[in-house]
Design a protein around this motif. Structure first.
Motif, PDB file in Angstrom:
ATOM      1  N   GLU A  46       0.805  -1.216   0.000  1.00  0.00           N
ATOM      2  CA  GLU A  46       0.000   0.000   0.000  1.00  0.00           C
ATOM      3  C   GLU A  46       0.839   1.267   0.000  1.00  0.00           C
ATOM      4  N   LYS A  48      -5.877  -4.519  -5.228  1.00  0.00           N
ATOM      5  CA  LYS A  48      -6.617  -4.286  -3.997  1.00  0.00           C
ATOM      6  C   LYS A  48      -6.950  -5.596  -3.275  1.00  0.00           C
ATOM      7  N   GLU A  49      -7.255  -6.637  -4.034  1.00  0.00           N
ATOM      8  CA  GLU A  49      -7.593  -7.915  -3.416  1.00  0.00           C
ATOM      9  C   GLU A  49      -6.386  -8.513  -2.692  1.00  0.00           C
ATOM     10  N   TYR A  50      -5.211  -8.375  -3.297  1.00  0.00           N
ATOM     11  CA  TYR A  50      -3.996  -8.886  -2.667  1.00  0.00           C
ATOM     12  C   TYR A  50      -3.708  -8.130  -1.366  1.00  0.00           C
ATOM     13  N   ARG A  51      -3.864  -6.816  -1.425  1.00  0.00           N
ATOM     14  CA  ARG A  51      -3.603  -6.005  -0.237  1.00  0.00           C
ATOM     15  C   ARG A  51      -4.576  -6.363   0.892  1.00  0.00           C
ATOM     16  N   LYS A  52      -5.822  -6.580   0.534  1.00  0.00           N
ATOM     17  CA  LYS A  52      -6.828  -6.963   1.520  1.00  0.00           C
ATOM     18  C   LYS A  52      -6.496  -8.325   2.130  1.00  0.00           C
ATOM     19  N   ARG A  53      -6.090  -9.263   1.274  1.00  0.00           N
ATOM     20  CA  ARG A  53      -5.765 -10.604   1.724  1.00  0.00           C
ATOM     21  C   ARG A  53      -4.535 -10.590   2.639  1.00  0.00           C
ATOM     22  N   ARG A  54      -3.565  -9.820   2.261  1.00  0.00           N
ATOM     23  CA  ARG A  54      -2.338  -9.752   3.057  1.00  0.00           C
ATOM     24  C   ARG A  54      -2.620  -9.170   4.445  1.00  0.00           C
ATOM     25  N   LYS A  55      -3.430  -8.141   4.501  1.00  0.00           N
ATOM     26  CA  LYS A  55      -3.783  -7.555   5.799  1.00  0.00           C
ATOM     27  C   LYS A  55      -4.545  -8.559   6.653  1.00  0.00           C
ATOM     28  N   GLN A  56      -5.421  -9.317   6.012  1.00  0.00           N
ATOM     29  CA  GLN A  56      -6.207 -10.316   6.733  1.00  0.00           C
ATOM     30  C   GLN A  56      -5.287 -11.334   7.405  1.00  0.00           C
ATOM     31  N   ASP A 103      -3.196  -9.739  10.292  1.00  0.00           N
ATOM     32  CA  ASP A 103      -3.979  -9.525  11.512  1.00  0.00           C
ATOM     33  C   ASP A 103      -3.994 -10.764  12.403  1.00  0.00           C
TER      34      ASP A 103
END
Length: 510
Positions: free
Chosen positions: A200, A211-219, A222
């Motif tokens: 990001e 965006k999907e990769y960034r969302k997945r990585r954050k998930q 966490d």
């Protein structure tokens, strides 16, 4: 000697998350040019960002920040460069020993002096006093400027329940990085993430526009934020694209291993396959791999959400704990990853940690780092970079890779063992001050005469790191023992004597 912990550092998960998010925004505001320069630049940035974060946190709670910190915060930005830290303007950590005449009952009055003077107490330990006429000794680690801490000590001396108050070397000596984890559970506090290369933030990151990769990585990151000592490592249900990326790298590396990988790595990799943990078709779960390592070498894995600070990462090794990310590099660039991901950890580091000799060596590196100065940590981390991450050694007259950064990237592996990059003989004193880059394929590698020669030279270098004490690991309690007390040294001597007697009997029986 019985030690009672009254107060220890704690980690609030939500605060950690807010701090990390603030560091990222702070980086963007300052152009991001501090990042990926060197460890010392990272440390300077982290100091500035954390102070600004603490300032905002305190103000949001109706508190205030010290004048010294305010001066520092308003003077540190110079264009896009974080200027050198003015150490005299910063609050520092001091260690004070207070001897109490009437026991713990008078401790509250001592603490009240610190609170009134706004000197932050970071850690307190009590023990039975050795001095005649005293009931308890209380060790206090506190943070403040020199004048204020001096005033606190003078006020405490006036209390007639205090038999003695002492500061290291009978004077105030800064111990800014004195705290280190004493028990394996304290690794819950070693969560200082260094924002080096983020999808990001960096436009050249392969996942920047995904965006999907960034969302997945954050998930997945966490999951590591929520992890605490004693829990099972959460399992990740990897997507087909992630498994495909793993399988692609796995297949390419396996074909290159016989030619380029050192023998220690190949032996352990074959074991991991034989045990059914490693295959091209599935990404191993950290919990399963960790259990195997525990049986083999006593090492265990712990999930982490990103790149740790050098100090925290090395401290983990002292407990035979290796911090692992669980997310996968972006599938568009599987050949090389300038940041840690689970492919790097599992294919690069884990096979070496499955070797008992390498495991002991890694723990020794971690123990040598505990309590070391910032300068020594920077040099030690640089040595780690050029050895455990990107090391090459000679075996049977040929160059072989043993560094995890090389062994987990088929692009790096072919590049490192070619004639393209520069190669120099491994000399710890010279290697420790060598600058490097983690943005792309390495332009320089250091070659050891053998893997054993590298470990010996690293051991000799670590022995020269100056600390006011020695430490050892107690495997029965999973804790670090500081060898600065006669009783502790006597226990150590008794253990050594028993081991020597056992070895003598064993040799006589052969």
């Amino acid at each position: 000697m019985e030690v009672q912990t009254i107060l220890t550092n704690t980690t609030d998960t939500e605060t950690v998350k807010r701090r990390l998010a603030f560091q990222k925004s702070f980086s963007q505001e300052h152009g991001g040019s501090w990042r990926r320069k060197s460890l010392i630049e990272d440390a300077k940035f982290e100091t500035a960002a954390n102070l600004e974060f603490d300032k905002q946190e305190r103000k949001s709670r109706g508190g205030s920040i010290s004048e010294e910190e305010e001066v520092f915060l308003t003077s540190q930005q110079n264009g896009d460069v974080i200027s050198p830290i003015d150490k005299d303007a910063l609050r520092r950590q001091y260690t004070i020993l207070v001897s109490l005449k009437d026991g713990i009952a008078s401790l509250s009055r001592v603490i009240r002096v610190f609170e009134t003077s706004k000197v932050a107490i970071d850690h307190i330990e009590s023990r039975k006093a050795e001095k005649v006429g005293c009931k308890h000794d209380v060790l206090i680690q506190c943070t403040g400027n020199k004048d204020t801490v001096t005033a606190v000590m003078n006020t405490i001396r006036q209390n007639n329940t205090i038999a003695d108050i002492w500061c290291q070397n009978e004077r105030l000596v800064s111990r800014q990085e004195m705290w280190f984890p004493r028990h394996i559970s304290d690794l819950d506090n070693c969560t200082h993430i260094v924002t080096k290369f983020e999808p990001e933030l960096d436009c050249d990151h392969p996942g920047f526009t995904d965006k999907e990769y960034r969302k997945r990585r954050k998930q997945i990151a966490d999951i590591a934020f929520e992890y605490r000592y004693g829990q099972q490592i959460p399992r990740v249900q990897y997507a087909d694209s992630e498994v495909q990326a793993w399988g692609h790298v796995y297949d390419r590396l396996k074909k290159l291993m016989p030619k380029y990988a050192c023998q220690e790595y190949q032996n352990s990799f074959n074991l991991l396959e034989k045990e059914g943990l490693y295959s091209q078709n599935a990404i191993p779960q950290l919990e399963d791999v960790s259990n195997l390592l525990k049986r083999r070498t006593g090492f265990q894995l712990r999930p982490v959400s990103g790149l740790l600070s050098a100090r925290d990462f090395l401290a983990s090794l002292a407990f035979r704990v290796f911090q692992c990310t669980q997310y996968v590099r972006h599938p568009s660039k599987p050949d090389h990853s300038p940041e840690p991901d689970c492919i790097h950890e599992l294919l690069g580091h884990v096979p070496m940690l499955a070797d008992p000799i390498v495991a002991q060596f890694s723990q020794n590196l971690g123990l040598a780092s505990l309590g070391a100065s910032d300068s020594d940590i920077e040099k030690f981390a640089t040595l780690y970079w050029f050895t455990i991450e990107f090391g090459i050694c000679k075996q049977k007259g040929e160059h072989k890779a043993y560094g995890a950064g090389i062994l987990s990237s088929y692009g790096e592996l072919e590049h490192a063992l070619s004639d393209k990059p520069e190669k120099r003989p491994f000399d710890p004193d010279k290697t420790a001050v060598q600058s490097y880059t983690d943005e792309d394929l390495q332009p320089l590698y250091f070659v050891a005469e053998s893997f054993d020669d590298m470990m010996k030279k690293m051991k000799d270098y670590a022995a020269k790191i100056k600390r006011p004490y020695e430490v050892r690991y107690d495997p029965y309690t999973n804790s670090i023992v500081v060898l600065n007390d006669k009783a502790v040294l006597k226990t150590l001597a008794d253990n050594i004597a028993q081991d020597t007697e056992q070895m003598t009997r064993a040799m006589a029986a052969i």
